[in-house]
Design a protein around this motif. Structure first.
Motif, PDB file in Angstrom:
ATOM      1  N   ALA A 205       0.786  -1.217   0.000  1.00 17.19           N
ATOM      2  CA  ALA A 205       0.000   0.000   0.000  1.00 17.19           C
ATOM      3  C   ALA A 205       0.829   1.283   0.000  1.00 17.19           C
ATOM      4  O   ALA A 205       0.566   2.199  -0.774  1.00 17.19           O
ATOM      5  N   LYS A 206       1.842   1.343   0.869  1.00 19.80           N
ATOM      6  CA  LYS A 206       2.456   2.660   1.090  1.00 19.80           C
ATOM      7  C   LYS A 206       3.968   2.697   0.923  1.00 19.80           C
ATOM      8  O   LYS A 206       4.672   1.789   1.384  1.00 19.80           O
ATOM      9  N   LEU A 246      -4.324   5.390  -5.027  1.00 15.96           N
ATOM     10  CA  LEU A 246      -3.851   5.611  -3.661  1.00 15.96           C
ATOM     11  C   LEU A 246      -2.403   6.100  -3.730  1.00 15.96           C
ATOM     12  O   LEU A 246      -1.535   5.397  -4.244  1.00 15.96           O
ATOM     13  N   MET A 340       1.312  -6.852  -5.817  1.00 15.75           N
ATOM     14  CA  MET A 340       1.406  -5.924  -6.960  1.00 15.75           C
ATOM     15  C   MET A 340       0.127  -5.120  -7.174  1.00 15.75           C
ATOM     16  O   MET A 340       0.109  -4.143  -7.926  1.00 15.75           O
ATOM     17  N   ILE A 342      -4.471  -4.920  -5.754  1.00 11.45           N
ATOM     18  CA  ILE A 342      -5.468  -5.279  -4.736  1.00 11.45           C
ATOM     19  C   ILE A 342      -5.834  -6.742  -4.973  1.00 11.45           C
ATOM     20  O   ILE A 342      -6.881  -7.066  -5.520  1.00 11.45           O
TER      21      ILE A 342
HETATM   22  P1  AMP Z   1       1.191  -3.906   2.608  1.00 16.17           P
HETATM   23  O1  AMP Z   1       0.632  -4.361   3.923  1.00 16.17           O
HETATM   24  O2  AMP Z   1       1.841  -2.584   2.638  1.00 16.17           O
HETATM   25  O3  AMP Z   1       2.052  -4.984   1.961  1.00 16.17           O
HETATM   26  O4  AMP Z   1      -0.053  -3.680   1.677  1.00 16.17           O
HETATM   27  C1  AMP Z   1      -0.887  -4.708   1.261  1.00 16.17           C
HETATM   28  C2  AMP Z   1      -2.154  -4.093   0.770  1.00 16.17           C
HETATM   29  O5  AMP Z   1      -1.883  -3.221  -0.304  1.00 16.17           O
HETATM   30  C3  AMP Z   1      -3.118  -5.135   0.258  1.00 16.17           C
HETATM   31  O6  AMP Z   1      -4.245  -5.171   1.086  1.00 16.17           O
HETATM   32  C4  AMP Z   1      -3.476  -4.635  -1.143  1.00 16.17           C
HETATM   33  O7  AMP Z   1      -4.860  -4.692  -1.425  1.00 16.17           O
HETATM   34  C5  AMP Z   1      -3.028  -3.186  -1.111  1.00 16.17           C
HETATM   35  N1  AMP Z   1      -2.737  -2.684  -2.455  1.00 16.17           N
HETATM   36  C6  AMP Z   1      -1.889  -3.188  -3.346  1.00 16.17           C
HETATM   37  N2  AMP Z   1      -1.959  -2.498  -4.500  1.00 16.17           N
HETATM   38  C7  AMP Z   1      -2.878  -1.541  -4.335  1.00 16.17           C
HETATM   39  C8  AMP Z   1      -3.425  -0.520  -5.167  1.00 16.17           C
HETATM   40  N3  AMP Z   1      -2.996  -0.368  -6.420  1.00 16.17           N
HETATM   41  N4  AMP Z   1      -4.358   0.298  -4.630  1.00 16.17           N
HETATM   42  C9  AMP Z   1      -4.783   0.130  -3.378  1.00 16.17           C
HETATM   43  N5  AMP Z   1      -4.323  -0.810  -2.548  1.00 16.17           N
HETATM   44  C10 AMP Z   1      -3.388  -1.644  -3.016  1.00 16.17           C
END
Ligand code: AMP
Length: 418
Positions: A205-206, A246, A340, A342
């Motif tokens: 996500a971030k 996002l 990569m 959602i």
């Molecule tokens: P993390 O915990 O930082 O590895 O983030 C995982 C989350 O990032 C998952 O729940 C995904 O759904 C979300 N994610 C991945 N790509 C995207 C995107 N393009 N837009 C929104 N959320 C995303």
């Protein structure tokens, strides 16, 4: 510094306090709490079987949920004792507390090879406060400390850090369990001395969650592949349009600095050239927080670098997936953290699954070491039913990230050196 492990000690007849990660998902069934997924319990079996074989009196401690210092019945570890007993095929005693007379009595009844599970350590606030007196009470019933809870090692709590110090203070050893040893080997040594090319895949996500990891890995990797929502902040940094994706506009400078560092270090740094996009649509339905549910409609591949104003990037596109798969196919070491796209929504999971297949192929055809750095990437690879086809999957979430950032985890630092 290498840490002592359960393999290095004679524990015959000794009281061995083992911190495990039994923070398992539970659900209520017919008025009783039952364990929903026993993966974490299964992962401790090698350490427990080894200790039992060596004749240790095994005392298990763990946390479950966030009871905030209260005796929260739904967060009792009692159901775990039953599941563990079935899995290890011998009785597992349970005691309704983790310190004090009851525990002392239960421990005094243990014979070599016996197992006792203590109640949730977080029923006491002193656990998370890393209170030294509480840690000494935990240590009072043990001669040796084993930490096999990598997923909790980034927290300096009484059962992860304080007790290790207390045991060492009274002349005992604090050592790593077999699961912990594997985590340190794969997330530590294997990446420190990685066979090249070393390809890192980062998503999620971030940017803000992973920027320190990116920075550390820029010193080690040959290629970094970026996906997930994180990629859109990098796109912004390149002056591209990201529509409704996002993003973290306040992290654009940080993203730019990472790209600069990659250039200086000669690290190939790729962001997606195409994306799957969808149009967010506010529905009348409300979510748990009382906010309107946003539906993602009309998914399509956007082959342009810019994303139109009305749309949101939800996955890497097919051209990016192909490029990334080609890079991965040449790797000798792969580290992957973060999906990569959602991936929870099947319409936006293909990019993540394509990367998963490429990682598995590199492992099986190219002999690459593939290391999945915990959290959602583990979920994704399991969803693709490829979990048993990679070299190593970390059991940590936050702990894996902090370790990959190069931080010494307090629960690891407190263990005795070899
Ligand atoms: P993390 O915990 O930082 O590895 O983030 C995982 C989350 O990032 C998952 O729940 C995904 O759904 C979300 N994610 C991945 N790509 C995207 C995107 N393009 N837009 C929104 N959320 C995303």
């Amino acid at each position: 510094m290498a840490k002592l492990t359960v393999n290095d000690l004679d524990v015959s007849g000794k009281r061995v306090f083992v911190r495990v990660d039994y923070n398992v998902p539970m659900e209520e069934k017919d008025g009783q709490m039952v364990v929903n997924d026993s993966t974490r319990i299964k992962e401790t079996l090698p350490t427990l079987e080894l200790l039992a074989k060596k004749g240790a009196k095994i005392i298990l401690a763990a946390h479950l949920g966030r009871p905030k210092g209260q005796r929260e019945a739904t967060m009792s570890l009692k159901p775990v004792a039953k599941v563990l007993s079935e899995m290890i095929k011998k009785p597992v005693a349970f005691v309704d507390d983790c310190v004090g007379e009851q525990v002392e009595l239960a421990v005094s009844k243990l014979n070599p090879g016996d197992i006792l599970l203590l109640e949730n350590v977080r029923y006491y606030n002193q656990e998370e406060e890393n209170n030294p007196e509480f840690a000494a009470k935990l240590a009072a019933n043990a001669d040796v400390y084993v930490n096999d809870a990598f997923g909790a090692a980034h927290r300096a709590h009484a059962s992860t850090e304080g007790i290790a110090t207390a045991i060492v203070k009274k002349g005992g050893k604090a050592v790593a369990g077999l699961l912990m040893e594997r985590e340190l080997k794969f997330l530590g040594d294997e990446l420190e001395n990685a066979s090249r090319p070393f390809v890192v895949i980062l998503g999620g996500a971030k940017v803000s969650d992973k920027i320190k990891v990116i920075d550390t890995l820029l010193d080690k990797a040959d290629t970094i592949l970026i996906g997930g929502a994180m990629a859109y902040t990098f796109k912004l940094a390149e002056g591209l349009k990201v529509g409704q994706s996002l993003v973290e506009p306040d992290k654009v400078e940080v993203a730019r600095a990472a790209v600069e560092k990659a250039k200086k270090k000669n690290v190939q740094f790729l962001i997606p050239s195409d994306n799957v996009v969808a149009t967010p649509f506010k529905t009348d339905k409300l979510n748990k927080k009382g906010k309107p549910v946003i539906e993602l409609q009309n998914p399509r591949v956007n082959a342009e670098k810019n994303i139109p104003d009305s749309e949101e990037g939800v996955d890497i596109g097919p051209a990016t997936a192909k490029t990334y798969a080609e890079v991965i196919s040449k790797a000798k070491t792969v580290l992957w953290n973060g999906p990569m796209g959602i991936f929870e929504d099947p319409r936006f999971a293909e990019g993540t699954f394509a990367v998963a297949r490429a990682v598995v192929e590199a492992t099986q055809k190219n002999g690459a070491k593939s290391i999945i750095g915990g959290g959602d990437s583990v979920k994704a690879i399991n969803k693709a039913k490829l979990g048993d086809k990679v070299t190593f999957m970390s059991t940590g979430g936050g702990a894996s990230l902090e370790f990959l950032e190069g931080k010494m985890l307090p629960g690891v630092a407190a263990l005795s050196d070899k």
